[in-house]
Design an enzyme around this catalytic site. Sequence first.
Site, short mmCIF file in Angstrom:
data_model
loop_
_atom_site.label_atom_id
_atom_site.label_comp_id
_atom_site.label_asym_id
_atom_site.label_seq_id
_atom_site.Cartn_x
_atom_site.Cartn_y
_atom_site.Cartn_z
N ASP A 396 38.92 36.77 38.33
CA ASP A 396 38.04 37.18 37.24
C ASP A 396 37.84 38.69 37.39
OD1 ASP A 396 36.08 36.91 35.14
OD2 ASP A 396 34.58 37.24 36.69
N THR A 398 35.37 41.12 35.81
CA THR A 398 34.06 41.74 35.94
C THR A 398 33.26 41.14 37.09
OG1 THR A 398 34.08 42.07 33.56
CG2 THR A 398 31.98 42.40 34.69
N GLY A 549 36.92 38.50 29.56
CA GLY A 549 36.52 38.38 28.18
C GLY A 549 36.59 39.71 27.46
#
Length: 713
Positions: A396, A398, A549
């Site tokens: 991931d 962030t 995202g």
Amino acid sequence: MPEREAKVHGHHHGGSPESNKHSHSEHAEHGGHAAHSEHAERGGQSAHGGHDNHDKHAGHSPAMFRDRFWLSLVLSLPVVLTSHMIMEWFGYSLHFTGIEWVGPVLGTVIFAYGGQPFLVGAWHEIRARQPGMMLLIGMAITVAFVASWTASLELFDVEVWWELSLLIVIMLLGHWMEMRAIGQAQGALAALAELLPDEAERVTQNGETETVKIADLAVGDVVLVRPGARVPADGTIVQGAAEFDESMITGESNPVARGEGDNVIAASVAADGSVRVRVSAVGDDTALAGIQRLVAEAQESSSRSQVLADRAAALLFYVAVAAAALTVTVWALLGRADTAITQSVTVLIIACPHALGLAIPLVISISTSKSARNGILVKDRLALERTRNVDAVLFDKTGTLTKGEHAVTGIAAVDGDDDALLALAAAVESDSEHPLARAIVAAARERSLEIPQASDFRSMTGRGVQAEVDGTTVAVGGPALLRQLELSAPDELGETIEQWQGRGAAVLNVIRGGAVVGALALEDQVREESRAAIDALHRLGVKVAMITGDAQQVADAVAADIGIDEVFAEVLPEDKDKAVSDLQGRGYTVAMVGDGVNDAPALARADVGIAIGAGTDVAMESAGIVLASDDPRAVVAVKRLSAASYRKMLQNLWWAAGYNLAAIPLAAGVLAWAGFVLPMALGAVLMSLSTIVVAANAQLLRRVDLTPEHAAG
């Protein structure tokens, strides 16, 4: 693009759920502390011995085996010295009244006292219908005991009292060493428990302090932590600042600076300052209790390798019984009844799966405790075992590869005075609590700039902020603010801003007196450790992917910067597990690495789920492995530990099983035609040697360096 930039700047400049993930401290504050009391109690039990793979030791302690070993050793010396066989071997003689009863009397005491743990364990295995090591040992010493008494009663000419005594002594020594090693490994739990201070200095309503027991603290209490003292409970600093040594929790060797508003972890040490901390979690809800629970669960969780070893031990029981029966039959048919008894007992001794029973549990215990001391919390042993086969790691972005905190990465002033522009922006943002505002103020302070005084601060939701500086209205905001004021960036800034936007930076314009005087670029900071982690994974032949995202250009910029192989961008949190499935569908064994905030489905879907940067939030049920630090290089350390543990398990299994397979035929007498029959005493010595080799080999795991610097080096 402009809308995107406005969104990146958060609530009063626009909001983005991905780019505004919880920071480390926020995550810690809101993270779950679901460490239940029953888990804590179970963890305490594990710390004091006892192991799911060592039911044979139920109720036993290293001290018990030690005491029985030493007394049995002392009693065995007269038995050995008065043995006719020993006297013949070494060419000496002893004669005194009753010498013939030294062996039977002391041997019976040794059998009853020293052999008691094995006999009880054998009975438990019979009742459970799960034959294993204790049954084999119990059967061997019982057969030797009966055979010895038949010799003393002159029914058979077989003298094995000294061999029985030494067998029990050696078995006790082996089990004592095993229990000591496992106790040391499980001592990680006890060591964690001892980190908490016994008392705390609670601040009263009138500002004075009172000394109270840790158990008397409650959520909301404020405690004083002096320099050099340990934090008594998880909490938030409400006054003061200090550097904290959190190495006992995170494995991070360097002190971490903490100030007002930052979270601190129970048992961490305030190195150089005094702080006041408002308690946010006590007892079973603290990070320390959560870590204890995770280590306890890891100690108790199942392991495919252990299942294999247990099956091998059960199979060995049947092999031993069959080999012993065959030995008795063949030697009896040859008219050698004494040899039949002696060698069948030797077969049972040789077949004892002592080393086999120790091969896996000791490796797992050492690897689990070693990893815990380095901030790698193994919740599921199967996850650790699978990590060695991982050939794709999905990070991931962030908060994992990046810090989840924006920093000023570009300044462009129309008049060329970048420092003056930054100081002006910092003056306007100084009263804002927004993360980007804090980043601007922090950048000005890092440059030691003098920040002007601002007044009449006003937040314009979704657009920006403004204030009066030196009698002039100054505003800072994104594209939405420019549209509202019907302004545009000067042409001389156009190319620079386009470059910033091209790599996904948040662009904030500084407007003074109704004109744009400059712009700032802010970007989520990539962790320096991320590059080293990805380089190390590439050297191990692992594909590295990233999921986020954020917009595609933001993701591509980060990926190009740190060497990511594949990017999944603009992915909604609930769809992250689909990226894991995609990689798995292409044949990869996938490890998902996330911060646990919204990565739970992906962590659960992956072959190995690794929650990183958990801080105080160690109760993440979706991950098999929890990394207490924020350092992505720890992922490499997990893979190295997995491979090293697996190697040790295989080496120990091959050594233990290979020894038994080779020694049983020798004990049965297959080389009798060549004049060699394996003596019972030598069989006992070799069996003990096998155990020592396995234990020593497992201890070599302690040499594996799990520090992030070494793992990625």
